[in-house]
Design an enzyme around this catalytic site. Structure first.
Site, mmCIF file in Angstrom:
data_model
loop_
_atom_site.group_PDB
_atom_site.id
_atom_site.type_symbol
_atom_site.label_atom_id
_atom_site.label_comp_id
_atom_site.label_asym_id
_atom_site.label_seq_id
_atom_site.Cartn_x
_atom_site.Cartn_y
_atom_site.Cartn_z
ATOM 1 N N ASP A 64 37.494 -19.593 -34.589
ATOM 2 C CA ASP A 64 36.818 -19.394 -33.562
ATOM 3 C C ASP A 64 38.016 -19.811 -32.306
ATOM 4 O OD1 ASP A 64 34.858 -18.823 -31.256
ATOM 5 O OD2 ASP A 64 34.330 -20.892 -31.568
ATOM 6 N N ARG A 121 45.983 -17.577 -17.145
ATOM 7 C CA ARG A 121 44.899 -16.772 -16.635
ATOM 8 C C ARG A 121 44.924 -16.658 -15.041
ATOM 9 N NH1 ARG A 121 39.441 -18.584 -19.451
ATOM 10 N NH2 ARG A 121 38.919 -16.636 -17.873
ATOM 11 N N ASP A 139 34.410 -13.691 -26.571
ATOM 12 C CA ASP A 139 34.871 -13.873 -25.145
ATOM 13 C C ASP A 139 35.428 -12.635 -24.923
ATOM 14 O OD1 ASP A 139 34.494 -16.485 -24.832
ATOM 15 O OD2 ASP A 139 36.329 -17.172 -24.547
#
Length: 1052
Positions: free
Chosen positions: A407, A609, A659
């Site tokens: 994950d 990001r 996500d």
């Protein structure tokens, strides 16, 4: 019990309809013939046994194993017929194996019971009979109104009725369920939100109708009917109204909710309900080999029985003078005699399957699990917790893993964002000691003037635009962040902490990036103080400012941006917008747009990001691009090093996350899962089967054409569903040719499907899954080995029996354990070819043992000084002595690494055999009926001919093995043998010094350490002996994988 049996047989299903009706506070209708539905209690049961069923259930499971059942049959046969061996020889080892296994499994299940009792006995408050009553979690019933206070976990799946807020909202974190640490807002319907006291809740007349329990964490469908003044008001219920068990209440004083799913029917429990017990590849292989040996045993027993009757065809052998038959034996059935003789030979030859092997395996598994718990690298000092092994049956699988499924949120990352740098109107800045500093400058400007941020803010009134101040204010106001103050003197003034620097103030946000932005501006001097109703307050370098919040445009998947409309103290209205660059930059009309685009691309190449922020004066159609801000998800410790080590060891890593696409790719790049030089392929947003198939074919052709380049694949959940529907083979072909695979927007069950797809492929690879939430449990249960990662205070998922291993600190430690264990890939020593080789070798050695001793003794051959001959017991002892010494020396030949313990066990085994045989045969034991072995061993060892025979037979057996090893060591040396050869020479201290990287670069040092472990401490002058070019190791991309008994290879 009768109802349970009927349910198991399908006669009495637990749920008669697709929906359930829950009467709040259990106020059932008083008229008619209403029969209440039966629901599960609130106990969580992760254990397998109880005190009543442990013995029968454990024995049933153990005798399902072929080996145990076989030894049980042999033991029963020895009890029923006259056999040449005592029943003790089979019964005692079998009893030992069963007892050790039962103790091991009982201890592991006791730990589960202990964890269950802690959860089930936790104190909770429920509303009963008009008052708030404290009880235990296990006593909650469906329909009970439960009160949960701040920072407590929800003890059952609750429909939110009310909170301490007038609007009936609350904030929760679901870290133990899906790994997300950000706040999620949940709502109560308006008709129940006003019931904020126990008395009003007691008078509430309402009924909840909802679907029956299901494992999907993100789906809930229902309705609530509230009766007010004789009128029924119906409101829909969705996932935003349901508080899941295991989630934690945050930034809300208290809430009241009605339990709709309890115990093993809660969504969290449904995600980790126990599946069938996992079996390791070693155990499966042993069962297969056991069946083959059973076939050999049956053949030997049948052949021996036939030969016996063929030998007894002559009367002189059928009934010799010294062994006359009784009348009963002469008149007995020939069929029964044949069966009895067959069973006697079966017992006589049953040692072809050694029960001692199973004793050793069970002890090794049980004791091996303690070494994982004792490993200091797996110890978490902050919580004083060690790694916990929930089942030791899978220990040996750790060294055979070929695919790791992980994950992202909470496992690779800590779900926390950190501010890195920003671009304000075309000028790049970075944060240094809480101040914004232009790129290339230090905190203090070279001329000793005022630090940059202070200079900008102080001069904002002389600047025409004031971009820096505007940027910080936009970030401080464009969000939905909540603030929590730890105080006990009532709610007070929401702006009483207006200084903004209270150590008791904590931000809570719906996403980690919002929290990171607000915390960053606070460090830089612009602090968000809080909001109350329509008023938002910030403080800029000591000056307080209040803004009126006119409207919020929430972020959604289509707009991909969020906006707030505010009214300044001056009365001017302004709109602040933040979002993805593709959703903001096309609408900007002024500012340094081109430079901002360049900066966005630069930041993206670094794996950061990005978030673009702009402002607009309302009623003026001009959208000004203020800045682009970048931040990075905080990774778990040593994640990059771990993924690189796994890749170098030949293990492929797949990231499976829920996500969105952009976030998942960004994290994969930052953690090293995807490389900058890797060709990223995408299978996303596919709408139909034909479109998906065509895209898969294009990707397959591209991989084939660019076979030299490494490829990474990105797949989303919708496209995965299409690919698995009719194009599974083509999808697997593309995936297996990629070095790394990232699956985003995955539902929990899709994660399990992907693992099952790899696990059941023709290659049958060993898989490992690691996660930290309930949405990962299906994936963890599906993989051969599952690892659950626990956070401090978030132990709900860790108590699930779906987690085979629990590690409390970062998962890279256990990954390192896997690397160390990866000496033999694909269980190569358990291959059928290897099995046949050792079986054939065993038969050859047995042939030499028996006939070598037989030829030596011959007929009428005297081997004693006094002229006596050896008898049957002496002959058997000679054969057994040769066997013990030969087998022990054969094990010594197969040992690659010697320690004092190896020497002690190897040579101690031979010494113990001689000492025990002399002791056993040198004393007349009063409790034995016969003394067949008395003085036999002493007599054997007193013969020089016997010693000569022992030496000759051992050399005959082992000489071919020695010759084979010598030739293979020189012609086809294994990796281990090469490293042993190089280690014999003096080396230098560090392989890193021979690399072409500069000192201190991590890529070289990590690779250097791996090469050192593989080769030993290499001398550059002698490195060519192992066909390794150390410069090529560091200057070119290489991958290698250690194979047992195969030549070491390096593939460029």
């Amino acid at each position: 019990m009768i109802r349970w049996i009927r349910q198991q047989l399908g006669f009495d299903p637990p749920h008669q309809s697709d929906t359930r009706t829950v009467y709040i506070a259990n106020k059932f209708p008083q008229h008619g013939h209403y029969i209440p539905q039966r629901f599960a209690d609130n106990r969580i049961i992760s254990s397998k046994y109880t005190i009543w069923n442990f013995i029968p259930k454990n024995l049933f499971e153990q005798f399902r194993r072929i080996a145990n059942f076989y030894f049980l049959i042999i033991f029963l046969v020895q009890l029923m017929i006259d056999t040449p061996t005592s029943p003790i020889t089979s019964g005692l080892p079998l009893f030992f194996v069963i007892t050790v296994t039962a103790i091991k499994q009982g201890y592991e299940d006791w730990l589960r019971h202990k964890a269950d009792n802690e959860v089930n006995g936790a104190p909770v408050f429920v509303v009963r009979s008009g008052s708030l009553v404290q009880t235990r979690s296990k006593n909650i019933r469906v329909g009970d109104i439960v009160r949960v206070a701040k920072d407590e976990t929800f003890p059952a799946d609750l429909v939110l009725l009310s909170s301490d807020r007038a609007e009936g909202t609350c904030h929760i974190t679901t870290a133990s369920l899906d790994g997300e640490t950000n706040l999620k807002t949940h709502y109560a319907v308006p008709e129940t939100a006003v019931s904020q006291s126990v008395s009003r809740l007691e008078s509430l007349q309402a009924v909840v109708e909802c679907q029956q329990p299901e494992a999907d964490l993100y789906r809930f469908v229902g309705r609530i009917t509230v009766t007010q003044q004789g009128e029924e008001i119906v409101r829909p219920l969705g996932s935003e109204n349901l508080l899941l068990r295991g989630a934690r209440l945050k930034n809300t004083k208290e809430i009241f909710g009605v339990a709709v799913y309890t115990g093993m029917e809660s969504k969290m429990a449904l995600n980790y309900k126990c599946k069938s017990q996992k079996r390791s590849a070693v155990e499966k292989s042993m069962n297969t080999f056991l069946i083959i040996y059973l076939g050999i045993l049956l053949f030997e027993a049948i052949l021996s029985t036939i030969l016996k009757y063929a030998w007894q065809a002559e009367n002189k052998w059928d009934e010799p003078f010294y062994n006359q038959k009784t009348d009963q034996e002469r008149n007995s059935s020939q069929i029964l005699k044949f069966i009895s003789d067959f069973l006697a030979f079966l017992v006589l030859y049953n040692f072809i399957i050694p029960i001692s092997l199973y004793v050793t395996v069970e002890l090794q598994k049980f004791l091996g699990s303690f070494f994982i718990g004792w490993d200091l690298d797996l110890y978490h000092e902050e919580s004083d917790q060690k790694a916990q092994v929930n089942t030791s049956d899978l220990n040996e699988e750790l060294g055979q893993v070929e695919y790791v499924f992980t994950d992202k949120t909470g496992t690779l990352t800590e779900n926390e964002m950190q501010f890195r740098e920003c671009s304000i109107n075309g000028i790049k800045y970075q944060e240094i000691n809480g101040k914004l500093v232009p790129e290339g400058m230090t905190e203090d400007s070279p001329d000793g003037s005022v630090p940059c941020l202070v200079r900008f803010i102080l001069c904002v009134y002389t600047f025409q635009n004031g971009e820096e101040e505007l940027f910080l204010k936009a970030v401080s106001l464009c969000h939905t962040v909540q603030i929590s103050y730890d105080q006990t003197d009532g709610p007070g003034d929401p702006f009483s902490h207006a200084n903004g620097f209270s150590p008791l103030m904590e931000y809570y946000a719906s996403s980690p990036d919002e929290k990171a932005l607000v915390e960053a501006t606070k460090r830089m001097g612009v602090t968000f103080i809080g909001s109350h109703g329509e008023i938002m307050e910030i403080k800029t370098l000591g000056k307080a400012e209040k803004y009126k919040l006119l409207h919020i445009l929430e972020f959604d998947a289509n707009r991909r941006r969020m906006s707030v409309i505010l009214q300044k103290p001056s009365g001017e209205k302004v709109l602040f917008t933040k979002g993805a660059e593709s959703a903001v930059l096309p609408y900007t009309t002024s500012g340094e747009i081109d430079k901002t685009r360049v900066h966005v691309d630069e930041f993206a190449l670094k794996g950061l990001r990005t978030l673009v922020i702009s402002d607009t004066i309302v009623c003026v159609c001009v959208c000004v691009c203020v800045c682009v801000r970048v931040f990075v998800s905080r990774l778990q410790d040593k994640v990059q090093e771990t993924i690189e080590s796994l890749r170098l060891a030949g293990i492929k890593v797949w990231v499976l996350t829920g996500d969105k696409h952009e976030t998942a790719v960004s994290v994969s790049l930052s953690c090293g899962h995807f490389h900058r030089t890797m060709n990223i392929l995408e299978l996303v947003q596919q709408k139909s089967d034909s479109e998906c198939a065509e895209q898969l074919r294009r990707l397959a052709r591209r991989i084939k054409e660019d076979h030299v380049i490494q490829h990474g694949l990105v797949v989303d959940g919708a496209s995965l569903s299409l690919a698995l529907r009719e194009h599974e083979k083509l999808f697997m072909e593309v995936c297996k040719n990629c070095s790394a695979v990232l699956c985003c927007r995955m539902a929990p069950l899709q994660k399990a499907k992907v693992v099952r797809l790899l696990k059941t492929s023709p290659e049958k690879p060993i898989t490992l899954a690691i996660g930290d939430g309930a949405n990962d449990v299906s994936m963890i249960q599906e993989a051969h080995v599952g690892i659950g990662r626990c956070r401090i205070g978030e132990d709900v998922a860790c108590n699930s029996n779906a987690y085979w291993y629990t590690v409390f600190n970062n998962s890279s430690c256990l990954m390192s354990y896997i690397i160390v264990s990866l000496d033999i890939s694909k269980n190569s020593l358990l291959s059928f070819k290897t099995f046949l080789y050792w079986t054939f070798l065993g038969f050859c050695h047995a042939f030499v043992f028996f006939f070598g001793s037989y030829i030596l003794m011959g007929e009428d051959t005297t081997l004693m000084g006094n002229g006596q001959m050896f008898g049957n017991w002496t002959f058997g002892t000679l054969v057994f002595t040769v066997m013990v010494i030969t087998v022990t020396l054969k094990l010594a030949l197969e040992t690659h690494f010697w320690t004092w313990m190896n020497h002690f066990v190897t040579w101690g085994s031979i010494a113990f055999y001689f000492i025990f045989s002399l002791f056993y045969g040198g004393i007349i034991w009063p409790f034995l009926h016969t003394q067949d072995m008395y003085f036999v061993f002493v007599q054997l060892l007193s013969s020089g001919s016997a010693w000569f025979a022992i030496i000759i037979i051992i050399i005959t057996c082992l000489f071919p093995d020695v010759i084979k090893k010598v030739f293979y060591r020189h012609l086809q040396p294994t990796s281990t043998q090469k490293s042993q050869f190089i280690e014999a020479y003096q080396g230098i201290g560090c392989v890193d010094s021979m690399c072409c990287f500069s000192e201190g670069q991590n890529a070289c040092s990590r690779l250097g350490r791996l090469v050192e472990r593989m080769m030993g401490r290499c001398d550059p002058a002698r490195a060519t002996r192992c066909d390794l070019s150390l410069s090529s190791l560091c200057c070119k991309h290489i991958s290698y994988k250690l194979e047992h008994d195969e030549p070491a290879a390096l593939d460029e």
